[in-house]
Design a protein around this motif. Structure first.
Motif, PDB file in Angstrom:
ATOM      1  N   UNK A  38       0.834  -1.202   0.000  1.00  0.00           N
ATOM      2  CA  UNK A  38       0.000   0.000   0.000  1.00  0.00           C
ATOM      3  C   UNK A  38       0.867   1.250   0.000  1.00  0.00           C
ATOM      4  N   UNK A  92       2.146   1.642  -3.334  1.00  0.00           N
ATOM      5  CA  UNK A  92       1.062   2.083  -4.205  1.00  0.00           C
ATOM      6  C   UNK A  92       0.825   3.572  -4.069  1.00  0.00           C
ATOM      7  N   UNK A  93       0.845   4.049  -2.826  1.00  0.00           N
ATOM      8  CA  UNK A  93       0.658   5.480  -2.612  1.00  0.00           C
ATOM      9  C   UNK A  93       1.758   6.263  -3.312  1.00  0.00           C
ATOM     10  N   UNK A 145       1.139   6.291  -6.945  1.00  0.00           N
ATOM     11  CA  UNK A 145       0.031   7.174  -7.303  1.00  0.00           C
ATOM     12  C   UNK A 145       0.485   8.635  -7.307  1.00  0.00           C
ATOM     13  N   UNK A 201       0.852  11.236 -10.482  1.00  0.00           N
ATOM     14  CA  UNK A 201       0.182  12.524 -10.584  1.00  0.00           C
ATOM     15  C   UNK A 201       1.194  13.642 -10.830  1.00  0.00           C
ATOM     16  N   UNK A 245       1.475  14.714   0.883  1.00  0.00           N
ATOM     17  CA  UNK A 245       0.515  13.676   0.512  1.00  0.00           C
ATOM     18  C   UNK A 245       1.043  12.315   0.931  1.00  0.00           C
ATOM     19  N   UNK A 290       1.082  12.000   4.791  1.00  0.00           N
ATOM     20  CA  UNK A 290      -0.292  11.869   5.258  1.00  0.00           C
ATOM     21  C   UNK A 290      -0.811  10.461   5.030  1.00  0.00           C
ATOM     22  N   UNK A 291      -0.511   9.916   3.863  1.00  0.00           N
ATOM     23  CA  UNK A 291      -0.990   8.583   3.536  1.00  0.00           C
ATOM     24  C   UNK A 291      -0.326   7.536   4.403  1.00  0.00           C
ATOM     25  N   UNK A 340      -1.760   7.446   7.719  1.00  0.00           N
ATOM     26  CA  UNK A 340      -3.075   6.812   7.648  1.00  0.00           C
ATOM     27  C   UNK A 340      -2.948   5.296   7.607  1.00  0.00           C
ATOM     28  N   UNK A 341      -2.019   4.835   6.779  1.00  0.00           N
ATOM     29  CA  UNK A 341      -1.827   3.386   6.661  1.00  0.00           C
ATOM     30  C   UNK A 341      -1.420   2.807   8.007  1.00  0.00           C
ATOM     31  N   UNK A 370      -7.493   0.786  -1.315  1.00  0.00           N
ATOM     32  CA  UNK A 370      -6.783   1.150  -0.089  1.00  0.00           C
ATOM     33  C   UNK A 370      -5.783   2.254  -0.381  1.00  0.00           C
ATOM     34  N   UNK A 371      -5.118   2.138  -1.531  1.00  0.00           N
ATOM     35  CA  UNK A 371      -4.141   3.155  -1.896  1.00  0.00           C
ATOM     36  C   UNK A 371      -4.837   4.506  -2.066  1.00  0.00           C
ATOM     37  N   UNK A 372      -5.905   4.516  -2.851  1.00  0.00           N
ATOM     38  CA  UNK A 372      -6.596   5.780  -3.100  1.00  0.00           C
ATOM     39  C   UNK A 372      -7.145   6.352  -1.803  1.00  0.00           C
ATOM     40  N   UNK A 373      -7.632   5.454  -0.952  1.00  0.00           N
ATOM     41  CA  UNK A 373      -8.245   5.892   0.291  1.00  0.00           C
ATOM     42  C   UNK A 373      -7.212   6.408   1.285  1.00  0.00           C
ATOM     43  N   UNK A 374      -5.979   5.927   1.161  1.00  0.00           N
ATOM     44  CA  UNK A 374      -4.955   6.343   2.112  1.00  0.00           C
ATOM     45  C   UNK A 374      -4.580   7.805   1.933  1.00  0.00           C
ATOM     46  N   UNK A 375      -4.642   8.261   0.697  1.00  0.00           N
ATOM     47  CA  UNK A 375      -4.235   9.635   0.439  1.00  0.00           C
ATOM     48  C   UNK A 375      -5.340  10.555   0.969  1.00  0.00           C
ATOM     49  N   UNK A 376      -4.985  11.553   1.771  1.00  0.00           N
ATOM     50  CA  UNK A 376      -6.009  12.479   2.248  1.00  0.00           C
ATOM     51  C   UNK A 376      -6.818  13.019   1.066  1.00  0.00           C
ATOM     52  N   UNK A 381      -5.636  14.750  -2.583  1.00  0.00           N
ATOM     53  CA  UNK A 381      -5.535  14.047  -3.866  1.00  0.00           C
ATOM     54  C   UNK A 381      -6.445  14.697  -4.899  1.00  0.00           C
TER      55      UNK A 381
END
Lengths: 600, 469, 308
Positions: free
Chosen positions: B15, B18-19, B22, B26, B441, B444-445, B448-449, C141-147, C151
């Motif tokens: 994860x 993955x973050x 992502x 972007x 970002x 923060x992620x 969260x994880x 989960x990845x998309x949801x993890x980012x505030x 995002x």
């Protein structure tokens, strides 16, 4: 994770209790009794590296700590330079190619751990040469290399040598144009006459810098300014607050005893001859929202504020003076015409509004540009922006030679002329005669997110629509905006130029052909005749002849219309009346040292 | 149990990757490289090249054998750096993997016209820092009338112009746009100076031609030497780089911003939690009475007003009109009070509704019915059974809110001048400070994880059913 | 409501009773019915605003709400302009009405991205399970993890400002909630007798997923749409404040953002008007959404902690 949160909480409460004990709710924080403190808005700064201080806020901060050979006279007008770290103005050889400066003896850098024993060292000519080299070093990404490039003997070769990515730049390699015959003499040798040299030597890029500090702090140098100036950085909470205090080893400077006519009557010469600086401590807050700034000003938390268009009516009466309500609060109004020009640029390479390829296109495109320019109602903008601007008649800015306040813009708002021109350009009522389709243009605006820019853009759209042209607005962040300009991707763009020094050459370079993007000529305007004249004025000293050439060039360009000139800013600023010795200045960077704060 | 914990711990890795992927997609792939911005307003091509090299922006995005090479137009040719403008989607996809080498400008406007029809037309570009032992590749697009012929010549540093090796010779058969690829093979025998500047010349004879979208590439041996892996390794070492706006180290900016952010978010979080849970219990106790319904309506009303409006009105009335609090700043406890109160008011509606739902869910469980049937009083059931069982979902919610503590409140901080991470982020958004956004970002992620991980582990510990699965 | 399971008649009748009982229950909630009326009014306003916009566009004239009147700018409320005028003399009420259009357009377009995306991914994950499920769970989960606000900003920052950025940004971020719910439903439904029966009768995976299960989970989409609509509106305000909002058209976020400067001069009606317009729609949608959920699927856990 839990651990770090706990630690955070511990810190949190200790931070709060210290603060709560230290400062009451109403007292302005940080001040000691008897101390003269100045509070102001400071903006976001890019660190204290003079070589990289390219924006106004950073420059304002850097000038408090660092100094150069010369600076602008605070009171005297028109602007002239006076020596600061130089003993006097330089000796200039007859051919105008060699400038010799004598450097003041006994000037010391502020005390700092980077020096042996922590005591500041004396400034010598080598400190200037070192600073100049830093600016010219490709690896420093300095924004100021233009001040010497192509002007000083050997500078370009040195810059080229610094490009090699594999080796660190060799600072022992000399630049022939910068010589230090002895500790206190600095000689600058030029390739061709450079009438603007004295102006640029007041700029932050040329400030004396101790090599020890750069090497000692390395990457962190931008957080540890070590200069000779009147102040030194005491505390810097990034993103929030900066605090400067008096530099105890300041070499000393006296308040000027000669001013412009009228200065004596305003009391600006009352402090003549007294040692500077007056203010002991400067506190700058980084306030972003305008109305917050405004509130803090009214409550006396900061001492000066600009006036936004929305607040204008509340503060300024119809005669453009201060309303009595404001005057009663002890607030003073200052009007400052700015040495800048705002314009809408047309991309010369655009197939619709650009220079054109065939003779027929050249004429039609020119008429189209002229028509659009004619449709922009400067007076309306002036009204909406509450007289905070002077309609512009061309590129030459107020305060520079060649500016004529009575000149009327060739393409001043004139709906009939605009309609006539656009019809002649092949778009009667904005519709293309060949296809019958309405003309669509795009206008790139910088400053996204800022309501004022957005509203201005919407006004342009309204104006153009009145002659039948549809304009689509593109808002982008400043860096994105520049990227588009550098890549010639814009069709029309909104831009402004704030003068680096009071000489119209500085703004005319924006239309010099070889400066085309990625250079500063974002319009990509090309006119061989204009270029020839520009090359001529480059080496000319100030003279009526040069001024006439400036005006000729401006007229030539206005006729071709690679840009629609809109306005020069006129800043209405409010000041608390306890700030004394304040005089508006176009290059106000070091000026806080002249101000005085009366007890209040 | 142990196996579960280990599995859960390991699941953090994909994860997090993955973050990172992502965020990288972007900012770096779609957003382009920020070298030009770093170089500033009066950037020269050389400067941009330097920066691209230092920051690794010339490397392939994920994987590839070619590195972008910067070049300069020779003086007199009247050319600048080749602008790489918008890409089409297809080109974008190709570029993603860097298998296809050219980035073609979609507009096709960038190019140069060669005028004279007689003799050879020459377009010369300089390749600084040229190493003759390496492989290079040049790509460009030609638009030329029929019968034109094209030659690409190379001048090594030091070599005489007359022995320029011809890299490519080609006759252009049709009028359409032709894509030309010229490979420059390594020449070991040539005693060309390493690091000198080579010159590649494109000669077109026989007509007026346009060359556009010129790109030069250098081969690299390790295809994984790419931007993405560079970032992965940098972030793994907690090195987030520097801010474009302030030149400061981002890790340092973050360290500076944590405490002010926590000053705001922790009180909001604690007060809101206590008040919302208390009110939710009250609602559950008096469920389906006017009191319960009033609270529900109030909480929905509270949720329906924009947070921004709370902040603006609060600041306006309490700081400006009434003068109870300072307008702006972070100097003492009184500077924090108003933002905290506003933060609580703005978010309590949603929380109350959420906790109430949880409580009521529990109220309708079988064990509650059993408890009532056994004759337990309303209060006993509520505090002994319902609260205890509702604690698990409530705690989940609490732990999941931890990242909010860290990232701070964007709006509150920027309105009230709290120098925390939220304000830093908003500033970065305004100024387009990509590295700061990227790091914020990502952090923060990750927080969260990790918070999620902790919740899950707490779950396992609290609820034996999960252990059995 | 087609069903081709073993006993068509018995099962075909069931969905109908679901919807009609739901409606009966919904009607009992008087507050929700009132709110449904409010939503209906907004929908009418939306169609009106849309027609104003399109008529002007087709006629190739400047729409009335965009006609500038610099003489009458920054006017206070009056009979002609109930909420005064803005910096260029536009009537604030007309701007508010166009704000309804923008709000609905954002909601509809965003939903057009997020519903197919969330539904499809959720369905695939729930139905096929195994590695498909693992991959999709990883993705969300990845998309949801980012505030989420960061995002959304990041995406709109790169795809371009304005409507496009907001819609794509929100669409690509907000689908996670729906995807989770749909996945859960598919997990449940794929073991139900009617699905097993359909499979054994030879229906393909796609047919089962879309023709058999989908109608039974459709109500979730409706509830999600109603409950995320307010979120779009509130997010747009924040995006406008951060400078990535709508440009060129009047939106509520832009109005609030513009009003913030003038609020300090006592101009409260701009902020008040936009806030009220937004408030009633968001409130009504929230209540209707809740009532719908209670009526259609009381066990559905849609309550999410609101983003900071």
């Amino acid at each position: 994770m839990a651990f770090s949160i706990q630690r955070g909480l511990g810190l949190l409460f200790s931070a709060l209790t210290i603060c709560a004990a230290g400062c009451g709710p109403s007292a302005a924080p940080g001040g000691k009794p008897g101390e003269m403190v100045y509070y102001s808005e400071g903006g976001d700064i890019k660190g204290f590296d003079p070589a990289k201080a390219s924006d106004v806020d950073t420059a304002l901060a850097v000038y408090k700590v660092y100094e150069g050979l010369l600076e602008y006279d605070y009171l005297y007008r028109p602007y002239r330079v006076v020596p600061i770290l130089a003993e006097s103005l330089p000796e200039i050889s007859n051919d105008g190619l060699t400038y010799t400066f004598r450097i003041k003896k006994g000037v010391r850098f502020q005390d700092d751990p980077c020096f042996p024993g922590g005591k500041g060292r004396e400034v010598t000519a080598d400190d200037f040469i070192y600073a100049f080299k830093r600016v010219m070093d490709t690896k420093n990404y300095s924004n100021g290399s233009w001040v010497f490039a192509e002007h000083v003997v050997g500078v370009d070769e040195w810059t080229k040598a610094s490009e090699d990515p594999k080796k660190p730049t060799d600072y022992s390699r000399p630049i022939p144009g910068f010589e230090a015959p002895d500790r206190y003499t600095l000689r600058i040798r030029l390739l061709r006459p450079y009438p603007q040299l004295l102006w640029v030597l007041t700029m932050q890029y040329t400030f004396a810098m101790p090599r020890e500090a750069v090497e000692f702090y390395g990457d962190d140098f931008l957080n540890h300014p070590v200069g000779t100036g009147p102040y030194r950085l005491k505390r810097w909470q990034r993103n929030y607050r900066m605090e400067f205090e008096r530099n105890p080893t300041f070499h000393g400077q006296l308040y000027p005893s000669e001013g412009a006519p009228g200065d004596r009557e305003k009391g600006l010469l009352a402090d003549a001859g007294k040692p500077l600086p007056f203010i002991d401590r400067i506190i700058l807050y980084n306030v972003r929202e305008y109305y917050t700034w405004w509130q803090m000003f009214l409550r006396g938390q900061i001492y000066s504020v600009g006036i936004s268009k929305d607040y204008f009516n509340k503060v300024i009466n119809p005669d453009l003076g201060l309303t009595s309500d404001m005057a009663k609060r002890g607030i003073v109004l200052r009007k400052e015409p700015q040495m800048d020009v705002y314009y809408i640029g047309f991309n010369w390479e655009d197939p619709v509004i650009g220079g054109g390829k065939t003779p027929d296109e050249v004429v039609r495109h020119r008429k189209l540009r002229q028509a659009i320019t004619c449709s922009f109602n400067q007076d309306q903008i002036k009204q909406t922006y509450a007289s905070r601007m002077i309609p512009s008649a061309g590129p030459i800015t107020p305060g520079t030679t060649g500016y004529d306040p009575n000149k009327i813009y060739r393409w001043r708002y004139n709906p009939e002329l605009a309609r006539k021109l656009i019809a002649e350009a092949g778009y009667p009522d904005g519709k293309d005669t060949r296809t019958g389709k309405r003309l669509h243009l795009t206008l790139d605006m910088g400053g996204a997110g800022d309501a004022e820019t957005r509203q201005l853009g919407e006004m342009y759209v309204g104006f153009a629509r009145a002659i039948g042209v549809d304009i689509t607005l593109n808002f982008s962040l400043q860096p994105e905006h520049w990227r588009k300009l550098e890549h010639k991707e814009s069709q029309m763009f909104s831009a402004g130029w704030v003068m680096d020094y009071p000489d119209a050459q500085n703004v005319l370079q924006l239309w010099y052909g070889p400066n085309e993007a990625p250079g500063v000529n974002h319009c990509n305007y090309k006119n061989p005749e204009f270029d020839k004249l520009y090359e001529r004025i480059l080496t000319m000293q100030d003279s009526p002849e040069r001024t006439a050439l400036y005006q000729k060039m401006a007229d030539m360009m206005v006729e071709d219309c690679p840009a629609a000139f809109m306005f020069h800013r006129l800043i209405y600023a409010l000041l608390r009346d306890w700030v004394e010795d304040f005089k508006p200045h176009d290059f106000p960077y070091p000026n806080v040292k002249f101000y005085r704060v009366r007890p209040h | 149990m142990t196996a579960y914990i280990i599995r859960r711990l390991l699941s953090v890795i994909p994860i997090t990757l993955g973050v990172l992927l992502l965020v990288f997609l972007i900012y770096r792939v779609i957003g382009g490289d920020p070298a030009a911005r770093l170089a500033g307003k009066n950037a020269t091509p050389a400067k941009i090249e330097q920066i691209r090299k230092t920051f690794g922006y010339d490397k392939p995005k994920f994987f590839g054998f070619w590195v972008q090479k910067f070049f300069r137009a020779q003086p007199g040719a009247g050319l600048g750096v080749v602008p790489v403008s918008g890409q089409t989607v297809w080109e974008f996809c190709l570029n993603l993997c860097s298998f296809r080498l050219a980035v073609v400008s979609a507009s096709g406007q960038t190019g140069w016209n060669f005028k004279p029809a007689q003799g050879a037309t020459r377009l010369a570009v300089a390749l600084p820092d040229f190493d003759a032992r390496q492989r290079y590749r040049m790509e460009f697009r030609v638009e030329a009338p029929q019968g034109c012929s094209l030659r690409v010549l190379l001048a090594h540093p030091g070599a005489k112009p007359e022995n320029q090796p011809i890299i490519l010779e080609k006759s252009l058969s049709n009028n359409a746009r032709t894509f030309v690829t010229a490979d420059i093979a390594p020449t070991v025998d040539l005693d060309a100076a390493d690091g000198g500047t080579a010159q590649v010349t494109v000669e077109i004879t026989g007509g007026e031609a346009t060359v556009s979208a010129l790109q030069v590439w250098r081969a690299q041996s390790n295809p994984f030497d790419s931007q993405f892996w560079q970032i992965v390794s940098q972030f793994a070492q907690l090195n987030f780089g520097k801010s474009l706006q302030s030149n400061q180290r981002i890790s340092r900016m973050m360290a500076d911003g944590v405490v002010p952010s926590l000053c705001i978010t922790t009180p909001i979080f604690v007060i809101e939690f206590v008040v919302a849970v208390a009110l939710a219990l009250l609602c559950a106790y008096y469920r389906n009475t006017w009191l319960d319904r009033t609270f529900v309506v109030i909480s929905i009303v509270g949720m329906s007003v924009s947070g921004l409006v709370y902040i603006m009105l609060g600041q306006y009335f309490f700081s400006f009109e009434l003068g109870w609090f300072p307008v702006w700043g972070f100097e003492g406890i009184n500077y924090v009070l108003l933002p905290v109160v506003i933060g609580v008011v703005a978010s309590i509606g949603g929380s109350l509704r959420f906790y109430r739902t949880i409580m009521l869910d529990e109220m309708y469980q079988d064990y509650v019915r059993t408890a009532f049937a056994k004759g337990a009083s309303q209060r006993q059931v509520l505090f002994k059974h319902v609260l205890k069982n509702a604690l698990i979902p409530i705690l989940t919610n609490v732990v999941v809110a931890i990242p909010f503590l860290y990232t701070g409140s964007l709006m509150l901080e920027s309105f009230f001048g709290i120098p925390g991470l939220g304000r830093m982020t908003v500033d970065a958004i305004y100024t387009g400070d990509e590295p700061v956004l990227f790091a914020m970002v990502f952090i923060g992620s990750v927080v969260f994880v990790i918070a999620n991980l902790i919740t899950d582990l707490c779950y396992t510990w609290a609820d034996p059913r999960i252990r059995l699965q | 409501m087609t069903d081709t399971a073993a006993n068509p008649a018995a099962l075909a009748a069931k969905p109908q009773t679901l919807w009609s009982t739901a409606w009966r229950q919904f009607r009992r909630n008087r507050l929700a019915v009132v709110c449904l009326g409010i939503v209906a009014i907004y929908v009418a306003v939306f169609f009106y605003a849309e027609s104003v916009y399109w008529i002007a566009r087709i006629r190739d004239v400047v729409p009335s709400y965009k006609v500038t009147d610099f003489a009458g700018r920054d006017a206070h409320p009056s009979a002609a302009h109930w909420l005064g005028t803005d910096f260029a003399g536009h009537d604030n009420v007309a701007q508010l009405i166009q704000g309804v259009r923008i709000a609905f357009e954002i909601a509809i377009l965003t939903s057009a991205i997020l519903i197919p995306l969330g539904f499809l991914l959720g369905a695939l994950a729930g139905y096929f399970g195994r590695w498909v499920d693992t991959a999709i769970i990883w993705l969300y989960s990845v998309v949801d993890s980012v505030p989420s606000i960061l995002s959304i900003i990041s995406i709109s920052y790169v795809v371009g400002r304005g409507m496009k950025g907001i819609v794509i940004g929100m669409g690509l971020v907000v689908w996670v909630g729906l995807c989770r719910l749909i996945r859960g439903e598919y997990l449940k439904h794929k073991q139900r007798a009617y699905v097993v029966a359909a499979r054994s009768l030879g229906a393909g995976h796609l047919a089962v997923m879309l023709r058999h299960i989908a109608p039974n989970v459709l109500h979730i989409v409706i509830i999600t749409f109603t409950l995320t609509f307010p979120r779009f509106i509130l997010t747009e305000v924040i995006l406008s404040y951060l400078g990535v909002g709508i440009t060129g058209e009047p939106s509520w976020g832009v109005m609030i953002n513009d009003a913030k400067q003038r609020l300090w001069l006592g101009v409260w009606w701009e902020l008040g008007g936009a806030t009220a317009a937004m408030f009633f729609l968001v409130l009504a949608l929230n209540i209707v959404g809740d009532a719908l959920r209670d009526a259609l699927d009381p066990k559905l856990k849609t309550a999410e902690r609101p983003a900071a």
